[in-house]
Design an enzyme around this catalytic site. Structure first.
Site, PDB file in Angstrom:
ATOM      1  N   ARG A 250       0.836  -1.191   0.000  1.00  0.00           N
ATOM      2  CA  ARG A 250       0.000   0.000   0.000  1.00  0.00           C
ATOM      3  C   ARG A 250       0.874   1.245   0.000  1.00  0.00           C
ATOM      4  O   ARG A 250       1.942   1.270   0.622  1.00  0.00           O
ATOM      5  CB  ARG A 250      -0.919   0.033   1.238  1.00  0.00           C
ATOM      6  CG  ARG A 250      -2.184  -0.808   1.116  1.00  0.00           C
ATOM      7  CD  ARG A 250      -3.132  -0.232   0.080  1.00  0.00           C
ATOM      8  NE  ARG A 250      -4.392  -0.934  -0.025  1.00  0.00           N
ATOM      9  CZ  ARG A 250      -4.631  -1.967  -0.819  1.00  0.00           C
ATOM     10  NH1 ARG A 250      -3.660  -2.464  -1.565  1.00  0.00           N
ATOM     11  NH2 ARG A 250      -5.832  -2.521  -0.880  1.00  0.00           N
TER      12      ARG A 250
ATOM     13  N   GLU B 270      -2.950   8.296  -5.064  1.00  0.00           N
ATOM     14  CA  GLU B 270      -3.351   7.549  -6.255  1.00  0.00           C
ATOM     15  C   GLU B 270      -4.651   8.104  -6.815  1.00  0.00           C
ATOM     16  O   GLU B 270      -5.578   8.372  -6.039  1.00  0.00           O
ATOM     17  CB  GLU B 270      -3.494   6.058  -5.918  1.00  0.00           C
ATOM     18  CG  GLU B 270      -2.173   5.406  -5.513  1.00  0.00           C
ATOM     19  CD  GLU B 270      -2.291   3.913  -5.223  1.00  0.00           C
ATOM     20  OE1 GLU B 270      -3.430   3.373  -5.292  1.00  0.00           O
ATOM     21  OE2 GLU B 270      -1.265   3.290  -4.929  1.00  0.00           O
TER      22      GLU B 270
ATOM     23  N   HIS C  65      -0.714   0.367  -9.446  1.00  0.00           N
ATOM     24  CA  HIS C  65      -1.480  -0.405  -8.450  1.00  0.00           C
ATOM     25  C   HIS C  65      -2.234  -1.550  -9.152  1.00  0.00           C
ATOM     26  O   HIS C  65      -3.445  -1.679  -9.047  1.00  0.00           O
ATOM     27  CB  HIS C  65      -2.457   0.494  -7.688  1.00  0.00           C
ATOM     28  CG  HIS C  65      -2.877  -0.092  -6.372  1.00  0.00           C
ATOM     29  ND1 HIS C  65      -3.271   0.675  -5.310  1.00  0.00           N
ATOM     30  CD2 HIS C  65      -2.978  -1.375  -5.945  1.00  0.00           C
ATOM     31  CE1 HIS C  65      -3.599  -0.103  -4.285  1.00  0.00           C
ATOM     32  NE2 HIS C  65      -3.420  -1.362  -4.654  1.00  0.00           N
TER      33      HIS C  65
END
Length: 329
Positions: A241, A270, A289
């Site tokens: 993360r 993000e 991601h």
């Protein structure tokens, strides 16, 4: 429409295998929504469809406001393994299970972590550019490295960390594991070496790969001081993360020579803005991601998300996929 049907809001990226689970039942009314929906629009949709009994979420946040808007939520399911966008405490207070897809995307993330290690060690991006630019003569100035015989430190030994360990063992690496929630016996029976002091272990690692959840305890776990403990020849991999690594400190370490390189699938913000200074570094490889998102993983996650939801409606929740186990107390 029968009044006893369960109303669901399902992210539009749900694969057909998941939809088939809902379609096979006569007691579910499922409505698609965009993964890019704004918080305001999502709440408006919840209110318009209320009572909503279950949601399958991608990146959409779900907290107290969404709980109130739903008018009857019974299960919050993530089509993935992360749950930092869900207010777990708020759901727990109302005895609502928060569920993830368990092992569905674990092999995919483990493969991505190994891929990033290999890409960095073998200097794949540099060599590819060199050949395409007609700079063959420079090849001896970019000699790759082997994973064979190197030491990897895995931070987090859950569903993904354990699989990453097995892949690193296949590369004949020495595998160290730091996970304060796992016993040394559990780590060592897997053929790895347990370490209890992260700071003491860092100087000996050639690769550090992160597989821990984002919690108040792990936010900025890798700050300037911790990055300085790593070898100048070491690589850091983060497929966990964004926010676990202090990006400003990482940039400083990479540009000063304190760290050899990094592989990043996740970022503090993000979508990551294009002016992120890390993107201008040749010793950084990135992905948006997507480590846990392969064609096969999507199918597995969609199917498991659907099964998670209906298991709650049927009174037999898949407990190993429930984040907030205290609701069963």
């Amino acid at each position: 429409m029968a009044t006893n049907k369960k109303k669901l809001l399902i992210v539009e990226t749900m694969p057909q295998d998941g939809w088939a689970v809902f379609e096979a039942r006569g007691d579910i009314d499922a409505v698609r929504f965009s993964n890019a929906i704004s918080a305001a629009d999502f709440n408006a949709l919840l209110r318009a469809q209320a009572p909503v009994h279950g949601v399958a979420l991608g990146a959409t946040a779900f907290g107290k406001t969404e709980l109130e808007s739903s008018g009857g939520i019974e299960v919050v399911a993530r089509m993935g393994v992360g749950f930092d966008a869900v207010d777990v405490a708020a759901m727990t207070a109302h005895r609502i299970p928060v569920m993830t897809t368990g092992v569905a995307n674990s092999p995919s993330v483990a493969e991505a972590a190994l891929f990033m290690m290999l890409t960095l060690a073998k200097r794949a991006a540099e060599l590819d550019t060199m050949v395409k630019a007609g700079q063959w003569g420079k090849r001896l100035g970019a000699i790759p490295y082997d994973l064979y015989g190197k030491t990897v430190l895995i931070v987090g030994f859950g569903r993904i960390g354990t699989r990453t360990a097995r892949r690193c063992q296949a590369m004949e690496m020495q595998v160290l594991v730091y996970d304060p929630l796992k016993s040394a016996a559990e780590i060592e029976v897997a053929g790895c070496t347990a370490v209890s002091d992260l700071d003491a272990a860092l100087p000996g690692a050639d690769f550090v790969t992160l597989h821990c959840p984002k919690t108040p305890q792990t936010v900025r776990m890798f700050d300037a001081a911790r990055l300085q403990r790593m070898k100048p020849s070491a690589y850091l991999i983060n497929t966990a993360r964004g926010g676990i690594v202090d990006e400003a400190a990482l940039h400083a370490a990479l540009t000063s020579g304190a760290l050899a390189g990094a592989g990043l699938d996740v970022f503090e913000k993000e979508p990551a803005p294009g002016d992120n200074p890390l993107f201008r570094l040749d010793n950084v490889i990135t992905a948006p991601h997507l480590a846990g998102v392969t064609s096969e993983a999507l199918d597995r996650m969609g199917l498991q998300t659907a099964r998670n939801i209906v298991s709650v409606f049927d009174g037999t929740p898949v407990r190993e996929n429930v984040v907030n186990h205290e609701i069963f107390g």
